[in-house]
Design a protein around this motif. Structure first.
Motif, PDB file in Angstrom:
ATOM      1  N   VAL A 167      -2.596   5.404  -8.113  1.00  0.00           N
ATOM      2  CA  VAL A 167      -2.845   5.436  -6.676  1.00  0.00           C
ATOM      3  C   VAL A 167      -4.048   4.529  -6.422  1.00  0.00           C
ATOM      4  CG1 VAL A 167      -3.338   6.871  -4.657  1.00  0.00           C
ATOM      5  CG2 VAL A 167      -1.959   7.788  -6.539  1.00  0.00           C
ATOM      6  N   PRO A 168      -3.834   3.351  -5.850  1.00  0.00           N
ATOM      7  CA  PRO A 168      -4.922   2.381  -5.720  1.00  0.00           C
ATOM      8  C   PRO A 168      -6.131   2.939  -4.988  1.00  0.00           C
ATOM      9  CG  PRO A 168      -2.815   1.349  -5.230  1.00  0.00           C
ATOM     10  CD  PRO A 168      -2.553   2.823  -5.348  1.00  0.00           C
ATOM     11  N   TYR A 169      -7.308   2.490  -5.431  1.00  0.00           N
ATOM     12  CA  TYR A 169      -8.594   2.775  -4.797  1.00  0.00           C
ATOM     13  C   TYR A 169      -9.061   4.218  -4.950  1.00  0.00           C
ATOM     14  CZ  TYR A 169      -7.247  -1.642  -2.783  1.00  0.00           C
ATOM     15  OH  TYR A 169      -6.820  -2.937  -2.622  1.00  0.00           O
ATOM     16  N   THR A 170      -8.388   5.031  -5.762  1.00  0.00           N
ATOM     17  CA  THR A 170      -8.862   6.388  -6.011  1.00  0.00           C
ATOM     18  C   THR A 170      -9.326   6.511  -7.459  1.00  0.00           C
ATOM     19  OG1 THR A 170      -6.749   7.355  -6.744  1.00  0.00           O
ATOM     20  CG2 THR A 170      -7.150   7.249  -4.363  1.00  0.00           C
ATOM     21  N   ALA A 171     -10.207   7.463  -7.702  1.00  0.00           N
ATOM     22  CA  ALA A 171     -10.680   7.743  -9.062  1.00  0.00           C
ATOM     23  C   ALA A 171     -10.299   9.171  -9.417  1.00  0.00           C
ATOM     24  CB  ALA A 171     -12.196   7.556  -9.143  1.00  0.00           C
ATOM     25  N   LEU A 172      -9.800   9.371 -10.632  1.00  0.00           N
ATOM     26  CA  LEU A 172      -9.268  10.665 -11.042  1.00  0.00           C
ATOM     27  C   LEU A 172      -9.780  11.041 -12.420  1.00  0.00           C
ATOM     28  CD1 LEU A 172      -7.249  13.036 -10.742  1.00  0.00           C
ATOM     29  CD2 LEU A 172      -5.480  11.503 -11.605  1.00  0.00           C
ATOM     30  N   GLN A 185      -1.368  15.521  -4.724  1.00  0.00           N
ATOM     31  CA  GLN A 185      -2.589  15.570  -3.903  1.00  0.00           C
ATOM     32  C   GLN A 185      -3.265  14.200  -3.871  1.00  0.00           C
ATOM     33  OE1 GLN A 185      -4.136  18.306  -1.889  1.00  0.00           O
ATOM     34  NE2 GLN A 185      -4.683  16.239  -1.233  1.00  0.00           N
ATOM     35  N   ASN A 186      -3.244  13.496  -4.995  1.00  0.00           N
ATOM     36  CA  ASN A 186      -3.819  12.160  -5.041  1.00  0.00           C
ATOM     37  C   ASN A 186      -3.076  11.217  -4.094  1.00  0.00           C
ATOM     38  OD1 ASN A 186      -5.304   9.946  -5.829  1.00  0.00           O
ATOM     39  ND2 ASN A 186      -4.931  10.192  -8.002  1.00  0.00           N
ATOM     40  N   GLN A 187      -1.768  11.300  -4.077  1.00  0.00           N
ATOM     41  CA  GLN A 187      -0.973  10.450  -3.195  1.00  0.00           C
ATOM     42  C   GLN A 187      -1.291  10.728  -1.717  1.00  0.00           C
ATOM     43  OE1 GLN A 187       3.139  11.010  -4.214  1.00  0.00           O
ATOM     44  NE2 GLN A 187       2.944  10.015  -6.196  1.00  0.00           N
ATOM     45  N   LEU A 188      -1.464  11.974  -1.369  1.00  0.00           N
ATOM     46  CA  LEU A 188      -1.782  12.305   0.019  1.00  0.00           C
ATOM     47  C   LEU A 188      -3.121  11.709   0.445  1.00  0.00           C
ATOM     48  CD1 LEU A 188      -0.614  16.031   0.225  1.00  0.00           C
ATOM     49  CD2 LEU A 188       0.249  14.132   1.604  1.00  0.00           C
ATOM     50  N   LEU A 189      -4.069  11.632  -0.475  1.00  0.00           N
ATOM     51  CA  LEU A 189      -5.387  11.091  -0.139  1.00  0.00           C
ATOM     52  C   LEU A 189      -5.441   9.570  -0.203  1.00  0.00           C
ATOM     53  CD1 LEU A 189      -7.671  13.656  -1.995  1.00  0.00           C
ATOM     54  CD2 LEU A 189      -7.301  13.457   0.470  1.00  0.00           C
ATOM     55  N   GLY A 190      -4.570   8.966  -1.028  1.00  0.00           N
ATOM     56  CA  GLY A 190      -4.611   7.529  -1.209  1.00  0.00           C
ATOM     57  C   GLY A 190      -3.764   6.759  -0.239  1.00  0.00           C
ATOM     58  N   ARG A 245       0.790  -1.219   0.000  1.00  0.00           N
ATOM     59  CA  ARG A 245       0.000   0.000   0.000  1.00  0.00           C
ATOM     60  C   ARG A 245       0.825   1.272   0.000  1.00  0.00           C
ATOM     61  NH1 ARG A 245      -2.451   0.374   6.149  1.00  0.00           N
ATOM     62  NH2 ARG A 245      -0.484   0.119   7.231  1.00  0.00           N
ATOM     63  N   TRP A 246       2.093   1.208   0.417  1.00  0.00           N
ATOM     64  CA  TRP A 246       2.910   2.427   0.457  1.00  0.00           C
ATOM     65  C   TRP A 246       3.677   2.642  -0.846  1.00  0.00           C
ATOM     66  CZ3 TRP A 246       0.584   4.856   3.797  1.00  0.00           C
ATOM     67  CH2 TRP A 246       0.215   4.281   5.019  1.00  0.00           C
ATOM     68  N   THR A 247       3.429   1.770  -1.856  1.00  0.00           N
ATOM     69  CA  THR A 247       4.127   1.917  -3.131  1.00  0.00           C
ATOM     70  C   THR A 247       3.283   2.725  -4.090  1.00  0.00           C
ATOM     71  OG1 THR A 247       5.179  -0.220  -2.811  1.00  0.00           O
ATOM     72  CG2 THR A 247       5.169   0.669  -5.050  1.00  0.00           C
TER      73      THR A 247
END
Length: 278
Positions: free
Chosen positions: A221-226, A273-278, A39-41
């Protein structure tokens, strides 16, 4: 409720070539075992730029690594070193095992991307809470009533925001909207913002829009939608914006600039920003 004192370090903002921004798949429960291991990758896809045939490549890094890929004058901004905020004792990360509601337990304000070096921060959007009307002011007057109604139906909890202007004249605004559940966040993304099409609400001053569907690769970024958009050239200023859904939170990232809104800092900002949320 006490907080942990340790933090999880994200990669320092890359100074290398741009990372493309396209839609990533939404939450999938079947991948939780894999996510628990990795998850941290974060894989950052790097795509060549406009018009002159820039070379393309792909770089992967651990979220705790500091990449040594500095390339001067490529258009990227110098963001400070990023880290995930501490959580209340015993609270999981949003996509960890046991957090089926995909809830961000960290202070929403701590999940806002900080301003890059040399930027002037907007005193009205300084990383704190903002009103619903302040958020809605991003959009054209005619689109605000429908958005306000959609938010009233979506159990919005609160909004945090940060904004800044860089020396090249690019104005950036980031709003994070947290809902009572992932279902409400997804409903607002799909039905309120209409994030998957060009039929949704438009920013102030924007008359026509294209989706950034021509960009290759993905922000993995797993589990996010962009979803990313760009204003059709029409006037003296151009805007780009993106919607990110990460569990119970929706991010709205906008950039505007006289002439052309540059692609490189937009993609960089959205990726981080995506990484911070994911």
């Amino acid at each position: 409720m006490s907080e942990q004192t340790d933090t999880t370090t994200l990669p320092e903002a890359p100074q290398a070539s741009e990372a493309p921004v396209t839609s990533a798949p939404g939450p999938k429960r079947s991948r939780r075992v894999l996510w628990a291991v990795a998850r941290w990758t974060v894989a950052v896809a790097v795509c060549g730029g406009a018009g002159v045939g820039t070379a393309a490549g792909i770089t992967s890094m651990e979220r705790t690594d500091v990449p040594g890929l500095a390339t001067e004058h490529d258009g990227r901004w110098a963001y400070p070193k990023l880290s995930l905020p501490a959580l209340p004792q015993g609270s999981p990360r949003p996509f960890s095992r046991g957090n089926d509601g995909e809830i961000h337990h960290a202070d929403l304000r701590a999940l806002l991307l900080p301003a890059p070096a040399g930027a002037t921060v907007d005193p009205k959007l300084n990383g704190g809470w903002v009103s619903l009307d302040r958020f809605l002011s991003l959009y054209r007057q005619d689109d605000r009533p429908a958005l306000k109604e959609a938010l009233a139906d979506s159990a919005l909890r609160h909004v945090a925001a940060r904004g800044w202007t860089t020396p090249d004249g690019t104005t950036t605004r980031i709003h994070l909207l947290r809902f009572n559940s992932v279902a409400f966040a997804e409903a607002f993304k799909d039905d309120g913002l209409k994030a998957g099409s060009v039929d949704g609400a438009l920013l102030n001053g924007v008359d026509g829009v294209d989706m950034e569907s021509s960009l290759a690769g993905a922000v993995d970024v797993p589990y996010t939608a962009l979803y990313a958009f760009v204003e059709k050239p029409a006037g003296a200023e151009q805007s780009r914006w993106a919607y990110i859904q990460a569990g119970d939170t929706v991010a709205v990232v906008t950039q505007s600039r006289k002439g052309e809104a540059l692609l490189v800092p937009f993609q960089q900002t959205v990726t981080l920003q995506n990484q911070l949320l994911g």
